[in-house]
Design a protein around this motif. Sequence first.
Motif, mmCIF file in Angstrom:
data_model
loop_
_atom_site.group_PDB
_atom_site.id
_atom_site.type_symbol
_atom_site.label_atom_id
_atom_site.label_comp_id
_atom_site.label_asym_id
_atom_site.label_seq_id
_atom_site.Cartn_x
_atom_site.Cartn_y
_atom_site.Cartn_z
ATOM 1 N N MET A 1 0.824 -1.207 0.000
ATOM 2 C CA MET A 1 0.000 0.000 0.000
ATOM 3 C C MET A 1 0.862 1.262 0.000
ATOM 4 N N TRP A 2 2.075 1.158 0.495
ATOM 5 C CA TRP A 2 2.912 2.353 0.567
ATOM 6 C C TRP A 2 3.214 2.912 -0.823
ATOM 7 N N GLN A 3 3.244 2.031 -1.842
ATOM 8 C CA GLN A 3 3.523 2.495 -3.188
ATOM 9 C C GLN A 3 2.413 3.427 -3.702
ATOM 10 N N ILE A 4 1.176 3.101 -3.362
ATOM 11 C CA ILE A 4 0.048 3.932 -3.796
ATOM 12 C C ILE A 4 0.135 5.313 -3.151
ATOM 13 N N TRP A 5 0.476 5.357 -1.856
ATOM 14 C CA TRP A 5 0.625 6.638 -1.171
ATOM 15 C C TRP A 5 1.776 7.447 -1.767
ATOM 16 N N LEU A 6 2.859 6.785 -2.143
ATOM 17 C CA LEU A 6 4.004 7.475 -2.745
ATOM 18 C C LEU A 6 3.639 8.033 -4.117
ATOM 19 N N ILE A 7 2.924 7.267 -4.910
ATOM 20 C CA ILE A 7 2.484 7.748 -6.224
ATOM 21 C C ILE A 7 1.513 8.919 -6.064
ATOM 22 N N PHE A 27 -1.524 18.169 0.664
ATOM 23 C CA PHE A 27 -2.084 16.849 0.414
ATOM 24 C C PHE A 27 -0.973 15.860 0.073
ATOM 25 N N GLY A 28 0.069 16.343 -0.598
ATOM 26 C CA GLY A 28 1.236 15.495 -0.855
ATOM 27 C C GLY A 28 1.938 15.108 0.429
ATOM 28 N N ILE A 29 2.070 16.053 1.351
ATOM 29 C CA ILE A 29 2.668 15.761 2.658
ATOM 30 C C ILE A 29 1.788 14.770 3.422
ATOM 31 N N GLY A 30 0.469 14.960 3.349
ATOM 32 C CA GLY A 30 -0.459 14.022 3.991
ATOM 33 C C GLY A 30 -0.290 12.614 3.436
ATOM 34 N N CYS A 31 -0.075 12.494 2.124
ATOM 35 C CA CYS A 31 0.178 11.181 1.515
ATOM 36 C C CYS A 31 1.468 10.570 2.054
ATOM 37 N N LEU A 32 2.491 11.384 2.209
ATOM 38 C CA LEU A 32 3.755 10.865 2.745
ATOM 39 C C LEU A 32 3.590 10.390 4.185
ATOM 40 N N LEU A 33 2.818 11.124 4.980
ATOM 41 C CA LEU A 33 2.564 10.689 6.361
ATOM 42 C C LEU A 33 1.767 9.383 6.383
ATOM 43 N N ALA A 34 0.780 9.268 5.496
ATOM 44 C CA ALA A 34 0.010 8.024 5.405
ATOM 45 C C ALA A 34 0.896 6.879 4.919
ATOM 46 N N MET A 35 1.850 7.176 4.039
ATOM 47 C CA MET A 35 2.778 6.156 3.564
ATOM 48 C C MET A 35 3.638 5.622 4.710
ATOM 49 N N ILE A 36 4.141 6.535 5.533
ATOM 50 C CA ILE A 36 4.939 6.114 6.693
ATOM 51 C C ILE A 36 4.091 5.261 7.625
ATOM 52 N N LEU A 37 2.850 5.656 7.847
ATOM 53 C CA LEU A 37 1.955 4.885 8.702
ATOM 54 C C LEU A 37 1.680 3.504 8.107
ATOM 55 N N SER A 38 1.663 3.396 6.776
ATOM 56 C CA SER A 38 1.350 2.115 6.136
ATOM 57 C C SER A 38 2.405 1.044 6.443
ATOM 58 N N PHE A 40 3.488 0.515 9.388
ATOM 59 C CA PHE A 40 3.170 0.026 10.731
ATOM 60 C C PHE A 40 1.731 -0.463 10.876
ATOM 61 N N CYS A 41 0.843 -0.003 10.008
ATOM 62 C CA CYS A 41 -0.584 -0.328 10.121
ATOM 63 C C CYS A 41 -1.140 -0.617 8.729
ATOM 64 N N SER A 42 -1.783 -1.735 8.564
ATOM 65 C CA SER A 42 -2.295 -2.099 7.244
ATOM 66 C C SER A 42 -3.756 -1.696 7.024
ATOM 67 N N ASN A 43 -4.374 -1.073 8.006
ATOM 68 C CA ASN A 43 -5.773 -0.666 7.896
ATOM 69 C C ASN A 43 -5.872 0.576 7.006
ATOM 70 N N ILE A 44 -6.511 0.428 5.862
ATOM 71 C CA ILE A 44 -6.622 1.524 4.895
ATOM 72 C C ILE A 44 -7.451 2.678 5.446
ATOM 73 N N PHE A 45 -8.456 2.374 6.259
ATOM 74 C CA PHE A 45 -9.286 3.422 6.839
ATOM 75 C C PHE A 45 -8.447 4.325 7.746
#
Length: 141
Positions: A1-7, A27-38, A40-45
Amino acid sequence: MWQIWLIAAGVFFIVEMFTIGFFMFWFGIGCLLAMILSFFCSNIFIQFTVFFISSIILLLATKPLVSKLDTKHSTPTNVYSIIGKRGIVIEDINWVTGKGQIKSEGEIWSAKSSESINIPKNSEVEIESIEGVRVLVKPVK
């Protein structure tokens, strides 16, 4: 999932380069933060919630800073930068015919008197406004 957040982050950053405002960057920074979280956590929600909340917080937190940097008083450029400058009449300015020329900052301009007077050659004038390709001038007293 981290690849999708990076793209997605890359897309937001590319879109930001083509826009005037400073909006998509967060929003790009938010994606990077979500990527880092991905990692540690696999929950997409949860990832999407972190993306959304962090983007909105960053956007709202930096809005006052951006508005301070965005000056409402823009500096005149190009032709409008000569308004208020002085020049010398190089061809008599006739207010009836609207003919005459001045030289200001090394450039020659067609000129018209803003007052109902003729202005003789070699007089000093101040540029009041631009009307088409002519400058409207008044004599300096």
